[in-house]
Design a protein around this motif. Structure first.
Motif, mmCIF file in Angstrom:
data_model
loop_
_atom_site.group_PDB
_atom_site.id
_atom_site.type_symbol
_atom_site.label_atom_id
_atom_site.label_comp_id
_atom_site.label_asym_id
_atom_site.label_seq_id
_atom_site.Cartn_x
_atom_site.Cartn_y
_atom_site.Cartn_z
ATOM 1 N N SER A 144 15.064 18.158 -21.196
ATOM 2 C CA SER A 144 16.326 18.959 -21.379
ATOM 3 C C SER A 144 16.111 20.395 -20.967
ATOM 4 C CB SER A 144 16.265 18.754 -23.064
ATOM 5 O OG SER A 144 15.175 19.322 -23.789
ATOM 6 N N SER A 145 14.907 20.933 -20.863
ATOM 7 C CA SER A 145 14.492 22.406 -20.451
ATOM 8 C C SER A 145 15.060 22.547 -19.109
ATOM 9 C CB SER A 145 13.280 22.492 -20.587
ATOM 10 O OG SER A 145 12.458 22.116 -19.566
ATOM 11 N N ARG A 147 13.172 22.951 -16.532
ATOM 12 C CA ARG A 147 12.382 23.726 -15.941
ATOM 13 C C ARG A 147 11.255 22.786 -15.132
ATOM 14 N NH1 ARG A 147 13.031 26.600 -20.853
ATOM 15 N NH2 ARG A 147 14.308 28.610 -20.341
ATOM 16 N N SER A 166 9.684 32.847 -25.219
ATOM 17 C CA SER A 166 11.031 33.440 -25.574
ATOM 18 C C SER A 166 11.824 32.592 -26.492
ATOM 19 C CB SER A 166 12.027 33.603 -24.409
ATOM 20 O OG SER A 166 12.428 32.339 -23.961
ATOM 21 N N GLN A 167 12.959 33.088 -27.136
ATOM 22 C CA GLN A 167 13.801 32.401 -28.189
ATOM 23 C C GLN A 167 14.175 30.980 -27.268
ATOM 24 O OE1 GLN A 167 16.371 34.854 -29.805
ATOM 25 N NE2 GLN A 167 15.070 35.820 -31.113
ATOM 26 N N SER A 168 14.546 30.943 -26.329
ATOM 27 C CA SER A 168 15.092 29.740 -25.475
ATOM 28 C C SER A 168 13.770 28.773 -24.887
ATOM 29 C CB SER A 168 15.798 30.121 -24.273
ATOM 30 O OG SER A 168 15.143 30.686 -23.393
ATOM 31 N N ASP A 169 12.637 29.017 -25.624
ATOM 32 C CA ASP A 169 11.390 28.137 -25.267
ATOM 33 C C ASP A 169 10.840 28.271 -24.083
ATOM 34 O OD1 ASP A 169 13.028 25.634 -27.178
ATOM 35 O OD2 ASP A 169 11.264 26.793 -27.831
ATOM 36 N N ALA A 170 11.204 29.487 -23.303
ATOM 37 C CA ALA A 170 10.735 29.664 -21.818
ATOM 38 C C ALA A 170 9.394 30.537 -22.022
ATOM 39 C CB ALA A 170 11.630 30.428 -20.968
ATOM 40 N N THR A 172 7.676 33.141 -20.896
ATOM 41 C CA THR A 172 7.856 34.403 -20.085
ATOM 42 C C THR A 172 6.527 35.050 -19.514
ATOM 43 O OG1 THR A 172 7.815 35.875 -21.978
ATOM 44 C CG2 THR A 172 9.930 34.985 -21.410
ATOM 45 N N ALA A 222 8.165 26.113 -19.517
ATOM 46 C CA ALA A 222 8.734 25.851 -20.848
ATOM 47 C C ALA A 222 7.466 25.417 -21.572
ATOM 48 C CB ALA A 222 9.647 24.780 -21.023
#
Length: 256
Positions: A144-145, A147, A166-170, A172, A222
Motif C-alpha cells: 500500500s505504501s 515504496r 514522517s506522518q505518512s509513514d515515510a 525521511t 517506508a
C-alpha cells in the motif's frame, strides 16, 4: 514470496557460542535461532527461504540436509537402503542455501542472491532476531505504501541506529548508531522490491549504510511501526534471556 535470511556473519559478539557453530545455529530451547525466525514467517504463509551463508556455511547446509534425521523418529532398513520417517512433517519449507562469501557485507549478500528471487518482491531479515509480528500485515503495508522498501521499525532500546519517520509513514532519514538519541530503530524485518539491488554497489556494501540511507533520501523507504516484542540475539545474555522465555512456555514470538 521468497524470504531472504542473512546468516553469513561471524557473530563475534556471541563468540562464546559461535566459535563452534554459526550464529543462526545457536539454540534457543532445543532449536536453532534461525528455526524460530523461519517459523515466524511460515506462520504467515511464507515458506520459501533463501539463506545467505558465509561463516561455517557447511554447518547450515548440513542442518537442513539432515533435518528429518535430526528432528523425526525413523526406521532404517539397512538391507533395502531405505529410511522411513515417522510423524507429520510440520515444516513444508523450500530452503535454498547460497554461499555468499565469508567476508561479504550484508548488502553484498543480498545482491548475490538476486538470481534466486525471480525479480519479484521479497522479504529480508537476519538469522538471529525474533519478534511477535504478523509478517502478512507488513507485506500488505508495503504494497500500500508504493515504496521500494519497508523496514519494520521498533522502539529504540538506546543502542541502535535511528529512523526518522514522517506522518505518512515515510522514512525521511536513516542514521546508524548515533550517541544519546532515542526513537525508532531498524527492527530487521524488511519487505523490498527487486529495484533495491540498484542501491547495492558490491560485496563491500553494508545494507544498513548506503542502501538504506539512499532509499530514505529518495523517499523510497517506508516504516511499519511495531510496538510489540522484539529481541535480537547479539550476546550470550540475549541468548539466555530468550532461552528463559522459551522455557517458560510464554515466548512472545511463538506466533505459530
Amino acid at each position: 514470496m521468497k524470504v531472504v535470511i542473512l546468516a553469513g556473519g561471524m557473530g563475534t559478539r556471541l563468540s562464546e557460542a559461535t566459535q563452534t557453530v554459526p550464529k543462526p545455529l545457536v539454540e534457543v530451547g532445543d532449536r536453532p535461532i534461525i528455526w524460530h525466525v523461519m517459523k515466524i514467517y511460515a506462520a504467515a504463509g511464507f515458506d520459501e527461504f533463501v539463506i545467505c551463508c558465509g561463516y561455517k556455511s557447511h554447518m547450515l547446509k548440513s542442518y537442513f540436509v539432515n533435518y528429518f534425521a535430526e528432528n523425526y523418529d525413523m526406521t532404517v532398513h539397512l538391507g533395502e537402503n531405505k529410511i522411513d520417517f515417522h510423524g507429520d512433517a510440520s515444516e513444508r519449507w523450500t530452503v535454498t542455501l547460497v554461499n555468499t562469501g565469508l567476508h561479504t557485507m550484508t548488502g553484498g549478500r543480498i545482491k548475490r542472491i538476486a538470481p534466486y528471487v525471480n525479480n519479484e518482491t521479497f522479504c529480508v531479515t537476519y538469522g538471529d532476531g525474533v519478534i511477535d509480528l504478523d509478517i502478512r500485515k507488513v507485506v500488505d503495508f508495503h504494497r500500500s505504501s508504493g515504496r521500494l522498501a519497508t523496514v519494520t521499525a521498533v522502539p529504540s532500546p538506546g543502542r541502535f541506529g535511528i529512523l526518522d519517520i514522517s506522518q505518512s509513514d515515510a522514512v525521511t532519514r536513516f542514521h546508524e548508531k548515533p550517541d544519546n538519541e532515542a526513537g525508532w530503530i531498524n527492527g530487521g524485518f524488511f519487505v523490498v522490491e527487486p529495484e533495491v539491488f540498484n542501491y547495492i554497489e558490491n560485496d563491500e556494501t553494508s545494507w544498513e549504510r548506503a542502501p538504506l540511507e539512499n532509499l530514505a533520501r529518495d523517499g523510497q523507504l517506508a516504516a511499519y511501526q511495531h510496538r510489540g516484542f522484539w529481541k535480537p540475539m547479539d550476546t550470550l545474555r540475549d541468548q539466555r534471556e530468550l532461552e528463559a522465555l522459551w522455557n517458560s512456555e510464554k515466548a512472545p514470538w511463538k506466533v505459530w
